[in-house]
Design a protein around this motif. Structure first.
Motif, PDB file in Angstrom:
ATOM      1  N   SER A 330       0.834  -1.208   0.000  1.00 43.74           N
ATOM      2  CA  SER A 330       0.000   0.000   0.000  1.00 43.74           C
ATOM      3  C   SER A 330       0.863   1.250   0.000  1.00 43.74           C
ATOM      4  O   SER A 330       0.562   2.227  -0.697  1.00 43.74           O
ATOM      5  N   ALA A 331       1.942   1.226   0.777  1.00 41.43           N
ATOM      6  CA  ALA A 331       2.835   2.394   0.842  1.00 41.43           C
ATOM      7  C   ALA A 331       3.517   2.626  -0.497  1.00 41.43           C
ATOM      8  O   ALA A 331       3.612   3.768  -0.975  1.00 41.43           O
ATOM      9  N   VAL A 332       3.984   1.537  -1.138  1.00 46.15           N
ATOM     10  CA  VAL A 332       4.641   1.667  -2.444  1.00 46.15           C
ATOM     11  C   VAL A 332       3.653   2.142  -3.498  1.00 46.15           C
ATOM     12  O   VAL A 332       3.952   3.033  -4.308  1.00 46.15           O
ATOM     13  N   CYS A 333       2.462   1.542  -3.507  1.00 44.02           N
ATOM     14  CA  CYS A 333       1.434   1.941  -4.471  1.00 44.02           C
ATOM     15  C   CYS A 333       1.031   3.401  -4.264  1.00 44.02           C
ATOM     16  O   CYS A 333       0.814   4.139  -5.230  1.00 44.02           O
ATOM     17  N   ALA A 334       0.921   3.803  -2.999  1.00 45.40           N
ATOM     18  CA  ALA A 334       0.526   5.180  -2.702  1.00 45.40           C
ATOM     19  C   ALA A 334       1.525   6.171  -3.268  1.00 45.40           C
ATOM     20  O   ALA A 334       1.150   7.233  -3.778  1.00 45.40           O
ATOM     21  N   CYS A 335       2.814   5.832  -3.212  1.00 44.13           N
ATOM     22  CA  CYS A 335       3.841   6.724  -3.759  1.00 44.13           C
ATOM     23  C   CYS A 335       3.702   6.878  -5.266  1.00 44.13           C
ATOM     24  O   CYS A 335       4.139   7.886  -5.829  1.00 44.13           O
ATOM     25  N   GLY A 336       3.085   5.898  -5.906  1.00 39.09           N
ATOM     26  CA  GLY A 336       2.885   5.982  -7.351  1.00 39.09           C
ATOM     27  C   GLY A 336       1.520   6.493  -7.748  1.00 39.09           C
ATOM     28  O   GLY A 336       1.218   6.603  -8.944  1.00 39.09           O
ATOM     29  N   ALA A 337       0.680   6.823  -6.755  1.00 38.26           N
ATOM     30  CA  ALA A 337      -0.657   7.335  -7.061  1.00 38.26           C
ATOM     31  C   ALA A 337      -0.562   8.758  -7.579  1.00 38.26           C
ATOM     32  O   ALA A 337       0.232   9.562  -7.089  1.00 38.26           O
ATOM     33  N   SER A 338      -1.365   9.076  -8.579  1.00 33.84           N
ATOM     34  CA  SER A 338      -1.348  10.429  -9.130  1.00 33.84           C
ATOM     35  C   SER A 338      -2.024  11.386  -8.170  1.00 33.84           C
ATOM     36  O   SER A 338      -2.975  11.016  -7.470  1.00 33.84           O
ATOM     37  N   GLY A 339      -1.532  12.637  -8.139  1.00 32.50           N
ATOM     38  CA  GLY A 339      -2.079  13.627  -7.219  1.00 32.50           C
ATOM     39  C   GLY A 339      -3.307  14.321  -7.767  1.00 32.50           C
ATOM     40  O   GLY A 339      -3.420  15.538  -7.723  1.00 32.50           O
ATOM     41  N   VAL A 340      -4.252  13.534  -8.269  1.00 29.16           N
ATOM     42  CA  VAL A 340      -5.502  14.063  -8.811  1.00 29.16           C
ATOM     43  C   VAL A 340      -6.657  13.386  -8.084  1.00 29.16           C
ATOM     44  O   VAL A 340      -6.474  12.341  -7.458  1.00 29.16           O
ATOM     45  N   PRO A 341      -7.880  13.941  -8.154  1.00 30.92           N
ATOM     46  CA  PRO A 341      -9.013  13.311  -7.485  1.00 30.92           C
ATOM     47  C   PRO A 341      -9.196  11.854  -7.890  1.00 30.92           C
ATOM     48  O   PRO A 341      -9.263  11.527  -9.073  1.00 30.92           O
ATOM     49  N   GLY A 342      -9.258  10.955  -6.897  1.00 33.33           N
ATOM     50  CA  GLY A 342      -9.480   9.543  -7.167  1.00 33.33           C
ATOM     51  C   GLY A 342      -8.252   8.790  -7.623  1.00 33.33           C
ATOM     52  O   GLY A 342      -8.354   7.618  -8.023  1.00 33.33           O
ATOM     53  N   GLY A 343      -7.068   9.390  -7.553  1.00 29.97           N
ATOM     54  CA  GLY A 343      -5.866   8.748  -8.066  1.00 29.97           C
ATOM     55  C   GLY A 343      -5.519   7.458  -7.350  1.00 29.97           C
ATOM     56  O   GLY A 343      -4.988   6.526  -7.958  1.00 29.97           O
ATOM     57  N   SER A 344      -5.812   7.370  -6.047  1.00 30.48           N
ATOM     58  CA  SER A 344      -5.451   6.174  -5.288  1.00 30.48           C
ATOM     59  C   SER A 344      -6.384   4.999  -5.556  1.00 30.48           C
ATOM     60  O   SER A 344      -6.001   3.831  -5.366  1.00 30.48           O
ATOM     61  N   LEU A 345      -7.599   5.258  -6.016  1.00 27.52           N
ATOM     62  CA  LEU A 345      -8.583   4.191  -6.185  1.00 27.52           C
ATOM     63  C   LEU A 345      -8.174   3.192  -7.266  1.00 27.52           C
ATOM     64  O   LEU A 345      -8.478   1.999  -7.167  1.00 27.52           O
ATOM     65  N   LEU A 346      -7.490   3.679  -8.297  1.00 30.36           N
ATOM     66  CA  LEU A 346      -7.112   2.790  -9.397  1.00 30.36           C
ATOM     67  C   LEU A 346      -6.039   1.785  -8.997  1.00 30.36           C
ATOM     68  O   LEU A 346      -5.747   0.862  -9.756  1.00 30.36           O
ATOM     69  N   LEU A 347      -5.442   1.953  -7.817  1.00 24.79           N
ATOM     70  CA  LEU A 347      -4.416   1.026  -7.355  1.00 24.79           C
ATOM     71  C   LEU A 347      -4.969  -0.034  -6.406  1.00 24.79           C
ATOM     72  O   LEU A 347      -4.238  -0.917  -5.972  1.00 24.79           O
ATOM     73  N   ILE A 348      -6.246   0.043  -6.094  1.00 19.01           N
ATOM     74  CA  ILE A 348      -6.871  -0.935  -5.205  1.00 19.01           C
ATOM     75  C   ILE A 348      -6.850  -2.348  -5.799  1.00 19.01           C
ATOM     76  O   ILE A 348      -6.543  -3.311  -5.089  1.00 19.01           O
ATOM     77  N   PRO A 349      -7.173  -2.540  -7.094  1.00 21.25           N
ATOM     78  CA  PRO A 349      -7.110  -3.901  -7.659  1.00 21.25           C
ATOM     79  C   PRO A 349      -5.745  -4.553  -7.515  1.00 21.25           C
ATOM     80  O   PRO A 349      -5.644  -5.762  -7.339  1.00 21.25           O
ATOM     81  N   LEU A 350      -4.690  -3.753  -7.591  1.00 16.69           N
ATOM     82  CA  LEU A 350      -3.345  -4.294  -7.427  1.00 16.69           C
ATOM     83  C   LEU A 350      -3.177  -4.866  -6.024  1.00 16.69           C
ATOM     84  O   LEU A 350      -2.657  -5.973  -5.843  1.00 16.69           O
ATOM     85  N   ALA A 351      -3.619  -4.104  -5.013  1.00 15.93           N
ATOM     86  CA  ALA A 351      -3.518  -4.592  -3.633  1.00 15.93           C
ATOM     87  C   ALA A 351      -4.439  -5.795  -3.410  1.00 15.93           C
ATOM     88  O   ALA A 351      -4.088  -6.723  -2.671  1.00 15.93           O
ATOM     89  N   CYS A 352      -5.596  -5.792  -4.056  1.00 23.46           N
ATOM     90  CA  CYS A 352      -6.538  -6.912  -3.921  1.00 23.46           C
ATOM     91  C   CYS A 352      -5.938  -8.213  -4.452  1.00 23.46           C
ATOM     92  O   CYS A 352      -6.304  -9.307  -4.012  1.00 23.46           O
ATOM     93  N   SER A 353      -5.015  -8.094  -5.401  1.00 26.37           N
ATOM     94  CA  SER A 353      -4.410  -9.299  -5.980  1.00 26.37           C
ATOM     95  C   SER A 353      -3.604 -10.080  -4.941  1.00 26.37           C
ATOM     96  O   SER A 353      -3.354 -11.280  -5.122  1.00 26.37           O
ATOM     97  N   LEU A 354      -3.185  -9.435  -3.838  1.00 29.48           N
ATOM     98  CA  LEU A 354      -2.474 -10.137  -2.766  1.00 29.48           C
ATOM     99  C   LEU A 354      -3.339 -11.227  -2.142  1.00 29.48           C
ATOM    100  O   LEU A 354      -2.825 -12.228  -1.632  1.00 29.48           O
ATOM    101  N   PHE A 355      -4.650 -11.022  -2.167  1.00 27.59           N
ATOM    102  CA  PHE A 355      -5.584 -11.960  -1.549  1.00 27.59           C
ATOM    103  C   PHE A 355      -6.327 -12.795  -2.592  1.00 27.59           C
ATOM    104  O   PHE A 355      -7.322 -13.453  -2.278  1.00 27.59           O
ATOM    105  N   ASN A 356      -5.842 -12.740  -3.839  1.00 26.26           N
ATOM    106  CA  ASN A 356      -6.487 -13.451  -4.947  1.00 26.26           C
ATOM    107  C   ASN A 356      -7.950 -13.062  -5.101  1.00 26.26           C
ATOM    108  O   ASN A 356      -8.806 -13.897  -5.454  1.00 26.26           O
ATOM    109  N   ILE A 357      -8.249 -11.806  -4.815  1.00 27.53           N
ATOM    110  CA  ILE A 357      -9.614 -11.308  -4.996  1.00 27.53           C
ATOM    111  C   ILE A 357      -9.856 -11.096  -6.480  1.00 27.53           C
ATOM    112  O   ILE A 357      -9.049 -10.461  -7.161  1.00 27.53           O
TER     113      ILE A 357
END
Length: 410
Positions: A330-357
């Motif tokens: 989450s910390a690494v993904c957050a550093c790559g999130a764009s500084g625009v509205p909703g930028g962090s939401l597009l990285l949620i699927p990547l984190a979800c892949s840790l749990f095979n969601i």
């Protein structure tokens, strides 16, 4: 009447004007909702002005700071970067702990259509590298702050060998654009008034009822980080009561960031605040725009909480090693999130892949994020952006303390 209003405007602090704008905006949205559309134009123009001037402001200030840097002159960039990383990782840990204590379950509605979602961390890092080597004109046009920083630093280093008159000209351009942005910031009360009216009259707040618990965990984590975790980090650097500095940054940076919902758009506000705090210009002219791209504690919280909400919804057990891994991801993904509205939401699927969601479920979670974004994204940006100034100030104050200089009181 007009003269009296202008006199009040000139002698009243900007913070008080913003508070008045918040109250009036809420009243207008409640009592006169039909005026929302024309009044919201004030907010749109304010954000547009900030976004328009921020890229060239960052480019000129960073270039001037680097070109004017003399051998032996110390900056606090490394300590600031360290604080950025510690703060983001700590925020992810808080989010994971809160999700374990107060697990959230998502009731899905409709599947959203979301494009350009990364599937691996390597894609996030590659995207950052591509941004760093962007065409300079394109970087300025698209407000690519990573690319802007790279070019500004490169040109600043090259200009160290230029004549004194050339370096003076670059510095003069930086001062000129600073005067422009100060004029824009003086219009912040009008802009925030329009943004408040637009936000509270849109009817979007009704949709938040179904996700009250999830939103409570998200906002609670961000408030806890802002008022507990960050002050502890600041105290380790300054060894003084951190709350005057913390509250100043929240009051003068977080409020505007909450309504602009863009770390990039809030860069001019943070630069003005850093100057007001008498911080080292060679440090804050680089650390503030850099923080808008990599200092994303709020994004780390959003990614962690929504990912674990999806896991709890699917009854997936989360063990301690996986939770720790999620904090890092989450910390690494957050550093790559764009500084625009909703930028962090597009990285949620990547984190979800840790749990095979499944990706379909992850996309539902992203959709929920957009539903609650009117509060979640605003609070996230307020935390992210105000922390940029806070950690920069903490590093500068720590350097002053170690040098035996008197640290100015807030």
């Amino acid at each position: 009447m007009l003269k009296a209003l202008l006199d009040w405007f000139n002698r009243t602090s900007l913070v008080l004007q913003i508070i008045v704008a918040l109250i009036l905006g809420g009243l207008v949205a409640w009592l006169w909702p039909s005026a929302a559309q024309p009044v919201s134009l004030l907010g749109t123009l304010f954000i547009s002005a900030l976004k328009a001037v921020a890229p060239i402001l960052v480019f000129l200030l960073v270039m001037a700071a680097i070109s004017g840097h003399r051998p032996g002159q110390e900056t606090q960039i490394k300590p600031v970067l360290t604080l950025y990383l510690i703060g983001t990782l700590a925020a992810a840990c808080v989010a994971v702990a809160a999700s374990a204590l107060f697990p959230s379950v998502i009731h899905f509605r409709e599947m959203p259509e979301v494009q350009g979602v990364p599937s691996e961390i390597s894609q996030v890092l590659i995207s950052v590298l591509k941004s760093a080597f962007d065409n300079p004109v394109n970087a300025l046009l698209n407000a690519n702050y990573i690319g802007i920083l790279v070019w500004a630093i490169a040109l600043g280093i090259a200009l160290r060998h230029a004549s004194a008159s050339t370096r003076t000209m670059v510095d003069d351009f930086g001062q000129a654009i600073t005067v422009v942005i100060q004029s824009v910031i003086r219009l912040a009360p009008l802009g925030i008034f329009g943004l408040v009216v637009s936000t509270f009259s849109s009817g979007g707040l009704e949709a938040l009822k179904d996700y009250a618990h999830l939103l409570g965990v998200l906002v609670g984590c961000m408030v806890f980080v802002a008022l507990v975790v960050n002050p502890i980090i600041v105290w380790t650097q300054t060894r003084r009561n951190p709350y005057p500095l913390v509250l100043t940054c929240l009051r003068e940076s977080a409020v505007t960031a909450f309504f602009t919902r863009s770390s990039g758009a809030n860069i001019p506000v943070n630069l003005a605040l850093a100057k007001k705090l008498n911080l080292d210009e060679h440090t804050y002219s680089i650390s503030i725009p850099l923080g808008a791209t990599i200092n994303m504690a709020g994004a780390a919280i959003t990614i962690s909480v929504l990912t674990l909400a999806a896991a709890h919804t699917l009854h997936i057990s989360v063990d301690i090693p996986t939770a720790i891994l999620l904090c890092v991801v989450s910390a690494v993904c957050a550093c790559g999130a764009s500084g625009v509205p909703g930028g962090s939401l597009l990285l949620i699927p990547l984190a979800c892949s840790l749990f095979n969601i499944p990706n379909d479920v992850a996309m539902y979670v992203v959709g929920v994020g957009y539903v609650i974004g009117v509060v979640q994204d605003s609070t996230e940006t307020a935390l992210n952006s105000s922390t940029d100034v806070l950690f920069t100030a903490a590093a500068c104050r720590a350097a002053e303390r170690k040098a035996g200089l008197e640290v100015p009181r807030i």
